[in-house]
Design a protein around this motif. Structure first.
Motif, PDB file in Angstrom:
ATOM      1  N   PHE A   1      -1.131  22.571  76.785  1.00  0.00           N
ATOM      2  CA  PHE A   1      -2.055  23.257  77.500  1.00  0.00           C
ATOM      3  C   PHE A   1      -3.591  23.260  77.154  1.00  0.00           C
ATOM      4  O   PHE A   1      -4.213  23.171  77.852  1.00  0.00           O
ATOM      5  N   ALA A   2      -3.679  23.482  75.848  1.00  0.00           N
ATOM      6  CA  ALA A   2      -5.107  23.549  75.251  1.00  0.00           C
ATOM      7  C   ALA A   2      -5.622  22.330  75.325  1.00  0.00           C
ATOM      8  O   ALA A   2      -6.798  22.155  75.543  1.00  0.00           O
TER       9      ALA A   2
ATOM     10  N   ARG B   1      -4.230  13.944  71.500  1.00  0.00           N
ATOM     11  CA  ARG B   1      -4.006  15.457  71.786  1.00  0.00           C
ATOM     12  C   ARG B   1      -4.274  16.424  70.823  1.00  0.00           C
ATOM     13  O   ARG B   1      -4.978  17.527  71.178  1.00  0.00           O
ATOM     14  N   ARG B   2      -4.309  16.212  69.462  1.00  0.00           N
ATOM     15  CA  ARG B   2      -4.361  17.110  68.485  1.00  0.00           C
ATOM     16  C   ARG B   2      -5.875  17.209  68.373  1.00  0.00           C
ATOM     17  O   ARG B   2      -6.665  18.381  68.150  1.00  0.00           O
ATOM     18  N   ALA B   3      -6.732  16.215  68.701  1.00  0.00           N
ATOM     19  CA  ALA B   3      -8.031  16.051  68.435  1.00  0.00           C
ATOM     20  C   ALA B   3      -8.698  17.031  69.600  1.00  0.00           C
ATOM     21  O   ALA B   3      -9.559  17.893  69.505  1.00  0.00           O
ATOM     22  N   LEU B   4      -8.221  16.811  70.768  1.00  0.00           N
ATOM     23  CA  LEU B   4      -8.590  17.819  71.943  1.00  0.00           C
ATOM     24  C   LEU B   4      -8.281  19.133  71.768  1.00  0.00           C
ATOM     25  O   LEU B   4      -8.979  19.977  72.059  1.00  0.00           O
ATOM     26  N   TYR B   5      -7.305  19.481  70.954  1.00  0.00           N
ATOM     27  CA  TYR B   5      -6.647  20.988  70.938  1.00  0.00           C
ATOM     28  C   TYR B   5      -7.504  21.351  69.843  1.00  0.00           C
ATOM     29  O   TYR B   5      -8.038  22.509  69.939  1.00  0.00           O
ATOM     30  N   ASP B   6      -8.132  20.723  68.862  1.00  0.00           N
ATOM     31  CA  ASP B   6      -8.996  21.128  67.709  1.00  0.00           C
ATOM     32  C   ASP B   6     -10.293  21.340  68.385  1.00  0.00           C
ATOM     33  O   ASP B   6     -11.002  22.573  68.025  1.00  0.00           O
TER      34      ASP B   6
ATOM     35  N   ASP C   1      -1.919   9.064  85.583  1.00  0.00           N
ATOM     36  CA  ASP C   1      -1.459   8.372  84.446  1.00  0.00           C
ATOM     37  C   ASP C   1      -2.443   8.434  83.240  1.00  0.00           C
ATOM     38  O   ASP C   1      -1.981   8.518  82.108  1.00  0.00           O
ATOM     39  N   TRP C   2      -3.694   8.330  83.659  1.00  0.00           N
ATOM     40  CA  TRP C   2      -4.517   8.646  82.524  1.00  0.00           C
ATOM     41  C   TRP C   2      -4.460   9.943  81.754  1.00  0.00           C
ATOM     42  O   TRP C   2      -4.403   9.730  80.552  1.00  0.00           O
ATOM     43  N   CYS C   3      -3.932  11.151  82.579  1.00  0.00           N
ATOM     44  CA  CYS C   3      -3.902  12.345  81.600  1.00  0.00           C
ATOM     45  C   CYS C   3      -2.643  12.227  80.988  1.00  0.00           C
ATOM     46  O   CYS C   3      -2.764  12.548  79.764  1.00  0.00           O
ATOM     47  N   LYS C   4      -1.663  11.626  81.340  1.00  0.00           N
ATOM     48  CA  LYS C   4      -0.366  11.578  80.520  1.00  0.00           C
ATOM     49  C   LYS C   4      -0.654  10.536  79.452  1.00  0.00           C
ATOM     50  O   LYS C   4      -0.274  11.023  78.104  1.00  0.00           O
ATOM     51  N   ALA C   5      -1.421   9.210  79.510  1.00  0.00           N
ATOM     52  CA  ALA C   5      -1.691   8.610  78.312  1.00  0.00           C
ATOM     53  C   ALA C   5      -2.639   9.301  77.286  1.00  0.00           C
ATOM     54  O   ALA C   5      -2.175   8.970  76.148  1.00  0.00           O
ATOM     55  N   THR C   6      -3.426  10.041  77.835  1.00  0.00           N
ATOM     56  CA  THR C   6      -4.508  10.745  76.802  1.00  0.00           C
ATOM     57  C   THR C   6      -4.045  11.868  76.148  1.00  0.00           C
ATOM     58  O   THR C   6      -4.537  12.361  75.179  1.00  0.00           O
ATOM     59  N   ILE C   7      -3.336  12.544  76.929  1.00  0.00           N
ATOM     60  CA  ILE C   7      -2.749  13.951  76.563  1.00  0.00           C
ATOM     61  C   ILE C   7      -1.502  14.103  75.989  1.00  0.00           C
ATOM     62  O   ILE C   7      -1.247  14.884  75.016  1.00  0.00           O
ATOM     63  N   VAL C   8      -0.527  13.374  76.678  1.00  0.00           N
ATOM     64  CA  VAL C   8       0.867  13.509  76.383  1.00  0.00           C
ATOM     65  C   VAL C   8       1.402  12.345  75.413  1.00  0.00           C
ATOM     66  O   VAL C   8       1.870  12.735  74.200  1.00  0.00           O
ATOM     67  N   ASP C   9       0.966  11.183  75.654  1.00  0.00           N
ATOM     68  CA  ASP C   9       1.455  10.165  74.877  1.00  0.00           C
ATOM     69  C   ASP C   9       0.714   9.948  73.462  1.00  0.00           C
ATOM     70  O   ASP C   9       1.270   9.640  72.540  1.00  0.00           O
ATOM     71  N   ASP C  10      -0.624  10.148  73.595  1.00  0.00           N
ATOM     72  CA  ASP C  10      -1.588   9.647  72.570  1.00  0.00           C
ATOM     73  C   ASP C  10      -1.535  11.289  71.623  1.00  0.00           C
ATOM     74  O   ASP C  10      -2.256  11.996  71.839  1.00  0.00           O
TER      75      ASP C  10
END
Length: 813
Positions: free
Chosen positions: A730-731, A770-775, A757-766
Motif C-alpha cells: 500500500f505504501a 518496492r522497498r525504496a518506494l516505501y522508504d 503491468d507497469w505497476c505490477k513490475a515496479t511495485i510487486v515484482d521488483d
C-alpha cells in the motif's frame, strides 16, 4: 454630424456578435446602450452544459467581460428589465429610467415553454435556459438526490448529463418515441438511449406528463400511464418560443416571432431584431449559425450598407455525454428514397445515408462523425453520387477504392465547405487565415472564430492546419499545464527533478513561465510536485492551495464549513461520540450527518468557530479527517473476524493500520480505501482507489476503482499472505502514484496511463524498488503526517480565522 444612439435589448450571443461586427467596422458610428435582464453580459450559452457538469466555470465561458464593454464604450444596464418601448417618443423605458434611441435592436431571445399541468408552479420546478437556471441545478445537485427532466431534446439531455455527473439520480421523460427526434432517426436515437442508460440515466420515451406532485415543493412527476418518478428537482426542457412581449406591446408586426425583412428590420424602420425572437419568411431560428449570419446583416444595415439575410441549410453536430452525433438534410422516409446503412455494433457506430434521384438528401451518424462536413457538402451542392455509390458510406477517404492519408478527408473538402457550424466558418476562410499567418489553433480561433464556441470542430481545424502547413505544423499530442507555460505536466515533473528546482519561483524562472506568478491552475500543481519530490527541502505554500485545503475544511454554498474528524477504520468510541455531540451543541451546528466513508460530518460551522471546535475535538483525542484534501480520505472496513461469522481476516484491524500508516500524505488527488473481511465485500472494496478483499489465504489487493462521476471496478494488483506485506505494498503503491501521476488525476486515470503491468513490475515484482518506494513514502510522512487542526487551533493562530473587521461597533463621540 452627431453620433447616433443605438439601444440594444438583450445581451445574448446574437446581439453580442452584432456589436462585434459593428464596432470592428465603425466604432464611432453609435453610442451604444445595452440592456440585459440577467445581471451579466454576453456569455457562451452553448457551454452552459460543461458549467453544469463541473467541467468549466462561468468565467471560462464569458465572451464579453466588463473590460470589453468599457473598452468599446458600451453603456451597460445589466440586471435591469425593459418595461416598455415608446415608439412615438423613440425611447426605451427600463426599471431605472428611460433612454432615447435613433435605432433600436431587439434581441430578447426565446422563452422556455412550460407545459400546462398541475404543479407546474411548485418550488423545485425550473427551466434550463441561462446561467441562473444552471446555478439552480448545481445548488440542487447532491449525490442521491432525484431529478426528472421533461423533454429529451438537446437541452434536456444536456441538463440530464450534467446533473448525473454531479451524482444525482436522473430520469428523462420524452413524449416522442426516441430521443432527439428532430435531429436523429429512431436507430440513432436507440443507440443514444442505450448509451445514456449505460451512464446511469433512466430514459422513458412515449411518456406524457400528467401532473407534478408535491406538498409545498416538487416531489414527484406523474405520467398519463400512471408511472410516478420521485423528484427533488423537475427540469422542463420541452421547447422554446420567441420572446415577443415587448414587441407585441409596442404594436410591431408579430407572427410566431417578431417579423423582420431581409435586412432584419421590423415593421418600424428604426427598429431591428435579431436572434431567436425573430421570424423571417415564416421561419424561426434556434441554431447559433443562422443567428450569427443575422448578426452580420444587422450590423451592415445599421451602417447603411446593402445586405440581405438568406438562410442556408444547416447541419447539426452534437455532443451529448461523450457521444458524437451528426445529422444533416432530410432523413424522413419516402417512396422514391433509398437508404445506405452501416452499423458496427462492437464500436457503437451507425451511419445512414438517404438517397433520392442519385443525390444525397440526408445523413445521420452516431459514433463516428468525421465525414459529416463532406456529406453535408454533397447535400448542399446536390452532387450526383452515382459514380461513388458503392463506397459512399465509407466517406471521402475511400473514394477511389482504398483508404488514403488521414488528412485526405479534410483536404478533399471544397473551400466553401462549412467547418464550424456554430460560427458559419468555411474551409476557405480558415485556409486564408492560415496563409495569412494564423499558424496555431489559438490564432485561427482569434481570426475566424472557428472552434471558439462548442469546440467540436477543433479536430477538423487542427487537421486543416496540418494539411495547409505541412511539416511545419505538428498535430498537438499533449496540452501544456496552462497558458502560463508550454510545458506539459509530465515535462514539469521531470525537469523539477533533473534541474533540482525546489521552489515555485525557481520553477517559473528556469522553465520560462510566461506570467509573473502563475495562475490558479499551475500554482497548486507546482506546489504539489515540489512537496512530493522534495519533502525535506520544500516548504508547503499554503496560498497555492485551493480554499478547502487552505482552511482545512470544506466550504459550503452558504459560506460555512464542514468539519469531519478522523475515525480510524470507521471505528469510534462513546467518548468520541460525546465530544462530537458536545461540539455540535456548543457551536450550534445545524446538521450532523453520517457519511458514506463511515465518519460523522458536522455541517454549517462558521469559519470563526473552526479553531475552537478543532481544539475541543483535539482534546478528545481526535484529528482532522482530511475530508477536504488531495490525500487519504477514508479507509472503509467491515467487522471481519472480530464479529462476523463469514470473516476470514481481521479487516477492521488492517483498515485501522492502513489509515494510521497513510493519513496526512498529500497525493495528486483524493484517495479512498476499503478492506472487506471476505469475498462478500461488505466494505465495497472493489470500487475504491485501493481495496483489499480478505480471503482464507491472505489478502487480495486491487487498485484503480472509481465510484464518482465515473464508475469502475478495481483491477487485481497482487495477492499477499501477511498484513506486513500488504502494508508495504500500500505504501509503495501510494508513493509511486505520488511520484508519477499528474496533479488532479485519480488513481484509475494514472493506472490507465502507465498500465497495470507497469505497476505490477515496479511495485510487486521488483522487491528492491518496492522497498525504496516505501522508504521514500515514510520519509515524506515524517514531515507531513501531522494534524493541521492542532497547528491552527493554537491561540496565536486563531485571529486569522475571524472577520477582518467588526462593523457593529459604535463610533466614539
Amino acid at each position: 454630424m452627431m453620433t447616433q444612439k443605438l439601444v440594444v435589448i438583450g445581451a445574448g450571443m446574437a446581439s453580442g456578435r452584432v456589436l462585434e461586427h459593428l464596432l470592428e467596422t465603425d466604432p464611432d458610428a453609435y453610442d451604444v446602450t445595452l440592456f440585459n435582464a440577467e445581471a451579466r453580459g454576453n456569455y457562451n450559452r452553448i457551454m452552459l452544459s460543461p458549467v453544469l457538469s463541473g467541467e468549466k466555470t462561468y468565467d471560462e465561458i464569458v465572451t464579453h467581460d466588463d473590460a470589453w464593454y468599457e473598452t468599446h464604450r458600451v453603456t451597460c444596464r445589466f440586471g435591469e428589465h425593459v418595461t416598455k418601448i415608446d415608439r412615438d417618443r423613440k425611447v426605451v423605458i427600463g426599471q431605472h429610467g428611460e433612454v432615447a434611441y435613433d435605432k433600436l435592436l431587439i434581441a430578447t431571445g426565446s422563452a422556455p415553454f412550460i407545459i400546462p399541468v398541475p404543479g407546474k408552479d411548485l418550488p423545485g420546478v425550473i427551466t434550463y435556459r441561462d446561467l441562473d437556471d444552471t446555478n439552480a441545478m448545481i445548488a440542487a445537485a447532491r449525490p442521491g438526490a432525484k431529478a426528472v427532466v421533461i423533454g429529451g431534446g438537446l437541452l434536456g439531455l444536456e441538463a440530464a448529463a450534467g446533473m448525473r455527473k454531479r451524482g444525482m439520480e436522473v430520469t428523462v421523460i420524452h413524449l416522442m418515441g426516441h430521443l432527439l427526434d428532430r435531429q436523429l432517426d429512431p436507430a440513432a436515437g436507440y443507440l443514444l438511449k442505450r448509451e445514456l442508460e449505460g451512464r446511469g440515466i433512466t430514459v422513458h420515451c412515449k411518456g406524457a406528463t400528467k401532473a407534478i406532485l408535491g406538498e409545498g415543493k416538487a416531489e414527484a412527476v406523474l405520467l398519463e400511464d400512471g408511472t410516478v418518478y420521485g423528484a427533488d428537482l423537475v427540469v422542463m426542457a420541452v421547447g422554446i418560443r420567441p420572446e415577443t412581449r415587448l414587441a407585441t406591446d409596442a404594436h410591431l408586426e408579430i407572427g410566431r416571432g417578431i417579423v423582420v425583412s431581409d435586412q432584419m428590420v421590423t415593421s418600424d424602420p428604426d427598429i431591428l431584431a435579431v436572434g431567436e425572437c425573430v421570424e423571417h419568411n415564416k421561419q424561426l431560428f434556434g441554431l447559433v449559425a443562422p443567428l450569427y449570419d443575422q448578426a452580420k446583416i444587422v450590423a451592415k444595415t445599421l451602417l447603411g450598407e446593402d445586405a440581405a439575410f438568406k438562410p442556408v441549410q444547416t447541419a447539426t453536430k452534437l455532443k451529448v455525454t461523450g457521444c458524437d452525433l451528426y445529422s444533416a438534410g432530410d432523413f424522413a422516409d419516402g417512396e422514391a428514397r433509398e437508404d445506405i446503412v452501416f452499423r458496427d455494433p462492437g464500436r457503437g457506430i451507425y451511419k445512414r445515408l438517404v438517397i433520392e434521384n442519385d443525390r444525397l438528401v440526408g445523413a445521420v451518424m452516431y459514433g463516428d462523425t468525421g465525414d459529416g462536413p463532406w456529406f453535408f457538402g454533397l447535400i448542399k451542392d446536390a452532387t450526383d453520387i452515382s459514380d461513388m455509390r458503392d463506397t459512399l458510406i465509407f466517406g471521402s477517404n475511400f473514394q477511389g477504392g482504398a483508404a488514403s492519408d488521414p488528412l485526405a478527408a479534410v483536404a478533399a473538402l471544397p473551400p466553401e465547405a462549412e467547418i464550424c457550424g456554430c460560427n458559419g466558418v468555411s474551409k476557405g476562410k480558415i485556409v486564408t487565415a492560415i496563409a495569412g499567418g494564423a499558424t496555431s489553433l489559438d490564432l485561427v480561433r482569434a481570426q475566424t472564430k472557428a472552434s471558439s464556441s462548442c469546440g467540436t470542430c477543433t479536430g477538423l481545424v487542427e487537421q486543416l492546419l496540418a494539411a495547409t502547413l505541412g511539416d511545419s505544423f505538428v498535430l498537438p499530442t499533449a496540452q501544456p499545464m496552462c497558458k502560463c507555460t508550454d510545458h506539459t505536466h509530465e515535462d514539469v515533473r521531470r525537469l523539477i527533478k533533473a534541474k533540482g528546482l525546489k521552489s515555485i519561483p525557481a520553477v517559473m524562472q528556469e522553465l520560462g513561465w510566461k506570467t509573473a506568478g502563475g495562475c490558479a491552475s499551475c500554482r497548486p500543481a507546482l506546489n504539489y510536485y515540489l512537496l512530493a519530490d522534495w519533502p525535506l527541502e520544500y516548504q508547503d505554500d499554503r496560498q497555492s492551495r485551493f480554499v478547502n485545503e487552505r482552511n482545512h475544511a470544506n466550504i459550503q454554498k452558504d459560506g460555512t464549513y464542514s468539519v469531519v474528524p478522523r475515525m480510524w477504520g470507521g471505528v469510534t468510541t462513546p467518548a468520541e461520540l460525546r465530544a462530537i455531540a458536545d461540539a455540535a451543541d456548543k457551536y450550534n451546528v445545524p446538521m450532523v450527518k453520517v457519511t458514506g466513508g463511515q465518519r460523522i460530518d458536522l455541517l454549517g460551522v462558521k469559519k470563526a468557530d473552526l479553531p475552537a471546535m478543532w481544539a475541543d475535538l483535539n482534546d478528545a483525542g481526535m484529528v482532522s479527517g482530511h475530508a477536504y484534501s488531495k490525500g487519504l480520505r477514508t479507509v472503509k472496513t467491515c467487522v471481519g473476524t472480530e464479529f462476523c461469522r463469514f470473516g476470514t481476516q481481521d479487516s477492521t484491524g488492517l483498515g485501522i493500520k492502513l489509515e494510521k500508516l497513510l493519513w496526512g500524505s498529500w497525493t495528486p488527488h483524493k484517495v479512498k480505501l476499503a478492506v472487506s473481511g471476505c469475498p462478500r465485500n461488505c466494505a465495497e472494496a472493489t470500487c475504491k482507489d485501493i481495496g483489499v478483499i480478505c480471503v482464507d489465504s491472505g489478502y487480495e489487493i486491487s487498485v484503480a476503482g472509481a465510484a464518482g462521476m465515473e464508475v469502475k471496478e478495481t483491477e487485481l494488483l497482487c495477492k499477499v499472505a501477511t498484513e506486513d506485506e500488504a502494508l508495504e505494498i500500500f505504501a509503495a503503491f501510494t508513493q509511486a502514484y505520488r511520484e508519477n501521476a499528474r496533479y488532479l488525476h485519480r488513481i484509475y486515470k494514472w493506472v490507465a496511463k502507465v498500465g497495470l503491468d507497469w505497476c505490477k513490475a515496479t511495485i510487486v515484482d521488483d522487491l528492491e524498488n518496492r522497498r525504496a518506494l516505501y522508504d521514500r513514502f515514510m520519509l515524506s510522512q515524517s514531515v507531513y503526517q501531522k494534524d493541521p487542526w492542532a497547528e491552527h487551533a493554537r491561540p496565536a493562530e486563531r485571529p486569522q480565522w475571524g472577520p477582518m473587521a467588526d462593523f457593529t461597533l459604535e463610533a466614539a463621540e
